[in-house]
Design a protein around this motif. Structure first.
Motif, PDB file in Angstrom:
ATOM      1  N   LEU A   8       0.857  -1.184   0.000  1.00 19.89           N
ATOM      2  CA  LEU A   8       0.000   0.000   0.000  1.00 19.89           C
ATOM      3  C   LEU A   8       0.898   1.241   0.000  1.00 19.89           C
ATOM      4  CD1 LEU A   8      -2.894   1.243   0.320  1.00 19.89           C
ATOM      5  CD2 LEU A   8      -2.362   1.398   2.766  1.00 19.89           C
ATOM      6  N   VAL A   9       0.708   2.114  -0.994  1.00 20.01           N
ATOM      7  CA  VAL A   9       1.424   3.392  -1.045  1.00 20.01           C
ATOM      8  C   VAL A   9       0.555   4.438  -0.350  1.00 20.01           C
ATOM      9  CG1 VAL A   9       2.409   5.189  -2.510  1.00 20.01           C
ATOM     10  CG2 VAL A   9       2.587   2.781  -3.195  1.00 20.01           C
ATOM     11  N   THR A  10       1.041   4.964   0.754  1.00 23.23           N
ATOM     12  CA  THR A  10       0.259   5.943   1.513  1.00 23.23           C
ATOM     13  C   THR A  10       0.320   7.322   0.860  1.00 23.23           C
ATOM     14  OG1 THR A  10       2.170   6.454   2.922  1.00 23.23           O
ATOM     15  CG2 THR A  10       0.659   4.738   3.687  1.00 23.23           C
ATOM     16  N   GLN A  11      -0.554   8.216   1.330  1.00 27.66           N
ATOM     17  CA  GLN A  11      -0.571   9.594   0.822  1.00 27.66           C
ATOM     18  C   GLN A  11      -0.250  10.551   1.963  1.00 27.66           C
ATOM     19  OE1 GLN A  11      -3.822  12.784  -0.820  1.00 27.66           O
ATOM     20  NE2 GLN A  11      -3.991  10.688  -1.613  1.00 27.66           N
ATOM     21  N   MET A  12       0.920  11.150   1.859  1.00 35.40           N
ATOM     22  CA  MET A  12       1.354  12.128   2.867  1.00 35.40           C
ATOM     23  C   MET A  12       0.945  13.547   2.474  1.00 35.40           C
ATOM     24  SD  MET A  12       2.992  10.596   5.338  1.00 35.40           S
ATOM     25  CE  MET A  12       4.134  11.806   6.009  1.00 35.40           C
ATOM     26  N   ASP A  13       0.914  13.806   1.174  1.00 33.35           N
ATOM     27  CA  ASP A  13       0.673  15.167   0.677  1.00 33.35           C
ATOM     28  C   ASP A  13      -0.084  15.046  -0.633  1.00 33.35           C
ATOM     29  OD1 ASP A  13       0.682  17.741  -0.268  1.00 33.35           O
ATOM     30  OD2 ASP A  13       2.855  17.998  -0.187  1.00 33.35           O
ATOM     31  N   ALA A  14      -1.292  15.597  -0.688  1.00 32.49           N
ATOM     32  CA  ALA A  14      -2.109  15.487  -1.896  1.00 32.49           C
ATOM     33  C   ALA A  14      -1.403  16.048  -3.121  1.00 32.49           C
ATOM     34  CB  ALA A  14      -3.450  16.188  -1.685  1.00 32.49           C
TER      35      ALA A  14
END
Length: 472
Positions: free
Chosen positions: A376-382
């Motif tokens: 899973l690639v997380t989202q730190m910054d849109a």
């Protein structure tokens, strides 16, 4: 507006995703082994004409069949009214339809219908759902998967194919790794011949006795004895005792099986033919590489369906006999004779996978699987979403199944999502990681994390995934 309660009918198995993955992996193992032995896939329709399905199956099976009501253009179940010419009205019979209750009878229809286009011996596997009107009770299913293999011959089929089937069974269950198992074999010709030697010569009466002795392991010797000597059968106590002694024969090795078959003594032609076939099959199973510890002679195995004529099989788990047969089948000589004048003998087995999976899970022998998603690639910054998507594409291109968080949110919530979804590896790519040219990989199973150079990520994940697969 009142809500309709969300519910399923009794007798169906509906799984959550991680359980479904475990089920699918069992299907994959079975399919892989079937193909490894040279069997080819087919599928047949769920709905068949009822007169095709109910040719040689007996009244008990017919009571379990789901019949299909006519819908749409048909106003009646059995009639279709049309007007082919002005002023004429004709009535045309429409055959009744039913859901298939197994895959063997549709196979016979399939082979008879496509006989000219098939190469014989025809070796097929089929993994599809079947339907039976089972009573709603624990562990009984109305809709379930069967996984079948059959070999169909043209005019004749060597008994050597009867020996190949246990080799496939052994290969499948060894790879499924669900515990020690034993393949039990018998021959209906041997049984019928022995009954004939006791004066039971009527074919229908022989079949009724076969069905009763097949209940020996479930109901016990006293039940079978009382039934055979009761009003329905009327056999003498002496004859019933001889039958019980016969069906209680078990072997402990290949040589012991030969010895016990010889010890039965001489008998009618059918008995001698069945004995010789069993000896040849038992010896060839050994030649196929199946250890003697995994197959035995069991003269109580008869199988309930009428169409079996020779070798029959049942497979059981040694440590869990209460589960019953996990794979069964046998030889049939005349099944397709209802549909064609050609002689198309066959032999095969079936694994009722839905029931087997449910029983294994209920007994604690299997558990839920890990997700089919590796990372899973997380989202730190849109604002960095294009970078996350590019990273995911790179991973997928390398054969690594990858999901991307598209809506963001707190990082802890994203980790919790991955954990509940069964995803083991989570990638964090924030400002610090981008500045340093690295990514952070968190292993949720080991509960640790590490940094890896962006250029080394694929290589590192492959090693981690291979190690995870090796450890199960």
């Amino acid at each position: 507006m009142a809500l309709t309660p969300a519910r399923t009918m009794p007798g169906v198995l509906e799984l959550l995703p991680l359980d479904q993955i475990a089920f699918q992996r069992m299907l994959d193992v079975i399919r892989r082994n079937y193909e490894r032995f040279g069997f080819l896939p087919i599928e047949t329709p769920v709905i068949e004409y009822s007169d095709v399905l109910l040719t040689k199956t007996g009244g008990e099976t017919e009571r379990q069949v789901y019949f299909v009501q006519s819908t749409g253009a048909l106003e009646k179940q059995h009639e279709l009214v049309s007007e082919p010419k002005e002023g004429w009205v004709t009535t045309q019979y429409v055959p009744e339809l039913a859901l298939r209750f197994d895959l063997t009878v549709p196979l016979a229809r399939y082979v008879a219908e496509h006989e000219r286009d098939l190469s014989f011996p025809f070796r097929r596997y089929q993994m599809q759902k079947v339907y039976r009107g089972e009573r709603a009770q624990r562990g009984r299913f109305r809709e379930f998967y069967q996984c079948d293999i059959d070999v169909i011959g043209k005019d004749a089929l060597s008994v050597r194919y009867d020996a190949e089937i246990p080799a496939v069974i052994y290969s499948v269950f060894r790879e499924l790794n669900i515990g020690a198992f034993t393949i039990q074999l018998n021959n209906r010709k041997l049984m019928r011949g022995y009954f004939e030697s006791l004066g039971i010569v009527d074919g229908e009466q022989q079949m009724l006795v076969l069905r009763e002795v097949d209940k020996l392991d479930k109901r016990g010797a006293d039940y079978v004895r009382d039934t055979l000597t009761g009003a329905t059968f009327g056999l003498s106590a002496e004859v019933a005792q001889k039958i019980l002694a016969f069906v209680q024969v078990r072997s402990t090795s290949l040589q012991d099986a030969y010895d016990k078959l010889d010890a039965l003594g001489a008998g009618p032609e059918a008995m001698e033919q069945g004995r010789n076939e069993l000896k040849e099959v038992l010896g060839l199973i050994h030649a196929f590489g199946v250890p003697e510890t995994h197959y035995v002679l069991n003269l109580s195995i008869a199988r309930g369906l009428d169409y079996y004529t020779g070798t029959v099989y049942e497979t059981t788990l040694n440590d869990h006999p209460q589960i019953g047969s996990i794979c069964s089948g046998g030889r049939y000589e005349n099944l397709a004779s209802q549909y064609t004048k050609s002689q198309l003998p066959g032999v095969g087995i079936s694994i009722g996978l839905t029931r087997l999976y449910w029983q294994l899970r209920d007994a604690g022998l299997i558990s839920t699987a890990t997700s089919t998603v590796d990372v899973l690639v997380t989202q730190m910054d849109a604002a960095q979403l294009p970078a996350y998507l590019a990273l995911a594409s790179e991973l997928r291109g390398a054969g690594i199944a990858t999901e991307v968080v598209l809506e963001g949110g707190k990082l802890g919530k994203q980790f919790k999502y991955a954990d509940r979804a069964g995803i083991r590896f989570v990638i964090v790519l924030g400002e610090d990681e981008i500045a340093k040219g690295v990514v952070t990989v968190k292993d949720l199973r080991r509960e640790d994390q590490f940094e890896v150079a962006r250029s080394e990520l694929i290589k590192t994940l492959r090693v981690e995934l291979e190690q995870a697969a090796a450890m199960g």
